[in-house]
Design a protein around this motif. Structure first.
Motif, PDB file in Angstrom:
ATOM      1  N   ASP A 223       0.760  -1.241  -0.075  1.00 37.71           N
ATOM      2  CA  ASP A 223       0.147  -0.134   0.114  1.00 37.71           C
ATOM      3  C   ASP A 223       0.696   1.265  -0.177  1.00 37.71           C
ATOM      4  O   ASP A 223       0.106   2.356   0.005  1.00 37.71           O
ATOM      5  N   GLY A 224       2.271   1.284  -0.024  1.00 37.18           N
ATOM      6  CA  GLY A 224       3.024   2.414   0.056  1.00 37.18           C
ATOM      7  C   GLY A 224       4.157   2.274  -0.880  1.00 37.18           C
ATOM      8  O   GLY A 224       3.973   1.475  -2.091  1.00 37.18           O
ATOM      9  N   TYR A 225       5.226   2.920  -0.584  1.00 41.17           N
ATOM     10  CA  TYR A 225       6.176   3.115  -1.700  1.00 41.17           C
ATOM     11  C   TYR A 225       7.569   2.837  -0.780  1.00 41.17           C
ATOM     12  O   TYR A 225       7.822   3.018   0.250  1.00 41.17           O
ATOM     13  N   THR A 226       8.647   2.234  -1.618  1.00 41.21           N
ATOM     14  CA  THR A 226       9.847   2.032  -1.001  1.00 41.21           C
ATOM     15  C   THR A 226      10.913   2.522  -1.951  1.00 41.21           C
ATOM     16  O   THR A 226      10.679   2.412  -3.120  1.00 41.21           O
ATOM     17  N   ILE A 227      12.015   2.789  -1.331  1.00 42.49           N
ATOM     18  CA  ILE A 227      13.151   3.156  -2.321  1.00 42.49           C
ATOM     19  C   ILE A 227      14.065   2.342  -2.508  1.00 42.49           C
ATOM     20  O   ILE A 227      14.588   1.389  -1.670  1.00 42.49           O
ATOM     21  N   LEU A 228      14.250   2.085  -3.698  1.00 37.79           N
ATOM     22  CA  LEU A 228      15.137   0.948  -4.174  1.00 37.79           C
ATOM     23  C   LEU A 228      16.745   1.331  -3.954  1.00 37.79           C
ATOM     24  O   LEU A 228      17.319   0.390  -3.618  1.00 37.79           O
ATOM     25  N   GLU A 229      17.074   2.505  -4.649  1.00 35.44           N
ATOM     26  CA  GLU A 229      18.311   3.165  -4.574  1.00 35.44           C
ATOM     27  C   GLU A 229      18.607   4.308  -5.014  1.00 35.44           C
ATOM     28  O   GLU A 229      17.482   5.020  -5.552  1.00 35.44           O
ATOM     29  N   ALA A 230      19.710   5.193  -4.657  1.00 36.36           N
ATOM     30  CA  ALA A 230      20.086   6.518  -5.010  1.00 36.36           C
ATOM     31  C   ALA A 230      20.900   6.168  -6.173  1.00 36.36           C
ATOM     32  O   ALA A 230      22.107   5.600  -6.089  1.00 36.36           O
ATOM     33  N   ASN A 231      20.745   7.248  -7.144  1.00 37.37           N
ATOM     34  CA  ASN A 231      21.725   7.290  -8.223  1.00 37.37           C
ATOM     35  C   ASN A 231      22.173   8.694  -8.482  1.00 37.37           C
ATOM     36  O   ASN A 231      21.353   9.639  -8.701  1.00 37.37           O
ATOM     37  N   MET A 232      23.575   8.880  -8.282  1.00 36.78           N
ATOM     38  CA  MET A 232      24.143  10.205  -8.157  1.00 36.78           C
ATOM     39  C   MET A 232      24.775  10.450  -9.465  1.00 36.78           C
ATOM     40  O   MET A 232      25.029  11.675  -9.818  1.00 36.78           O
ATOM     41  N   LYS A 233      24.893   9.551 -10.315  1.00 42.85           N
ATOM     42  CA  LYS A 233      25.294   9.586 -11.949  1.00 42.85           C
ATOM     43  C   LYS A 233      24.000   9.113 -12.766  1.00 42.85           C
ATOM     44  O   LYS A 233      24.196   8.273 -13.775  1.00 42.85           O
ATOM     45  N   TYR A 234      22.955   9.854 -12.581  1.00 48.69           N
ATOM     46  CA  TYR A 234      21.713   9.387 -13.379  1.00 48.69           C
ATOM     47  C   TYR A 234      21.948  10.153 -14.738  1.00 48.69           C
ATOM     48  O   TYR A 234      22.570  11.041 -14.926  1.00 48.69           O
ATOM     49  N   GLY A 235      21.365   9.278 -15.719  1.00 50.32           N
ATOM     50  CA  GLY A 235      21.371   9.729 -17.070  1.00 50.32           C
ATOM     51  C   GLY A 235      20.433  10.999 -17.341  1.00 50.32           C
ATOM     52  O   GLY A 235      19.455  11.217 -16.392  1.00 50.32           O
ATOM     53  N   ARG A 236      20.330  11.425 -18.632  1.00 51.25           N
ATOM     54  CA  ARG A 236      19.410  12.482 -18.816  1.00 51.25           C
ATOM     55  C   ARG A 236      18.240  12.063 -19.903  1.00 51.25           C
ATOM     56  O   ARG A 236      17.618  13.097 -20.387  1.00 51.25           O
ATOM     57  N   GLU A 237      18.081  10.914 -20.186  1.00 53.07           N
ATOM     58  CA  GLU A 237      17.199  10.393 -20.972  1.00 53.07           C
ATOM     59  C   GLU A 237      15.580  10.996 -20.754  1.00 53.07           C
ATOM     60  O   GLU A 237      14.708  11.049 -21.529  1.00 53.07           O
TER      61      GLU A 237
END
Length: 259
Positions: A223-237
């Motif tokens: 019923d909620g949301y969870t954080i999978l991971e954080a990306n500090m080098k994310y793409g711009r697509e």
């Protein structure tokens, strides 16, 4: 007049209000003029993890923050930080050495997910572990095993937080037969509205963890949301798909003093 800021990495090289001087592996390779710019700059933009550490030691501000750099491509540290902060995160455990790894099946049933604990991105180093053979193949000759609860999903959410606000959010939809949603693994970008609770969770995580330039991956979990991971080098697509000019956006945020 627009302020001119100093950057080392080339991330903002196409921004009109950024002077990019490059990353020198030896600080002594910077020219006297460049050293003066570095010493006089109020903030150094995109200094790399190496120089962010040094600049923090002498009290110089960086963007992204030193705290952001500390978690770059380090899933072990991210997991510990999310757990410490009490933020929702799939059940995860790190196993060191063969003796600990022999106990993985006591903690996790199949299927589960295994990941490269450090240095992976774009879906590389993420493995579906469906049975003992898969687990044995993953742990073979591996000192550190990062094992995570498997959450069945066909899409997740990427929320990009820059400064202190969400600048973009979109869905990442997995390709047929693929459990990873990364665009680099055939996933596609969906621009349907992202639920506010997911955006709120991303803002909360960025604030608590002191990350100010990050793509936070979130999925529905019950019923909620969870954080999978954080990306500090994310793409711009995702920005391109939405027609957002990333460089003009960053120029404006710099001019407005948001970053």
């Amino acid at each position: 007049m627009a302020r001119l800021v100093l950057a080392l990495e080339a991330r903002l090289r196409d921004c009109r209000n950024v002077r990019t001087i490059g990353v020198r592996p030896n600080f002594g390779d910077y020219s006297p003029q460049e050293v003066q710019w570095i010493r006089e700059a109020e903030t150094i933009y995109y200094p790399t993890a190496f120089y962010a550490d040094l600049f923090d030691a002498v009290g110089k501000t960086t963007f992204p923050s030193y705290h952001t750099y500390k978690c770059v491509q380090d899933k072990i540290k991210q997991t510990a930080l999310l757990q410490l902060a009490g933020l929702p995160h799939p059940r995860t455990r790190v196993f060191y050495g063969r003796r600990q790894q022999s106990k993985i099946s006591r903690h996790f049933s199949f299927p589960c997910v295994a990941k490269e604990p450090r240095g992976s991105a774009m879906g590389r180093g993420v493995f579906f572990i469906g049975n003992r053979d898969d687990l044995e193949a993953y742990t073979q000759d591996r000192h550190v095993a990062y094992i995570q609860q498997y959450i069945p999903l066909d899409r997740d959410i990427r929320v990009v937080v820059i400064g202190s606000r969400v600048v973009h959010a979109y869905w990442r939809i997995a390709a047929d037969g693929e459990f990873r949603t990364n665009v680099a693994r055939g996933g596609r970008i969906g621009l349907d509205p992202v639920p506010e609770p997911a955006l709120a969770l991303a803002r909360q995580a960025a604030q608590v963890c002191r990350w100010n330039d990050v793509g936070i991956d979130i999925c529905r979990d019950g019923d909620g949301y969870t954080i999978l991971e954080a990306n500090m080098k994310y793409g711009r697509e995702g920005f391109r798909a939405a027609g957002i000019d990333y460089f003009k956006m960053m120029e404006q945020m710099i001019d407005d003093g948001q970053i």
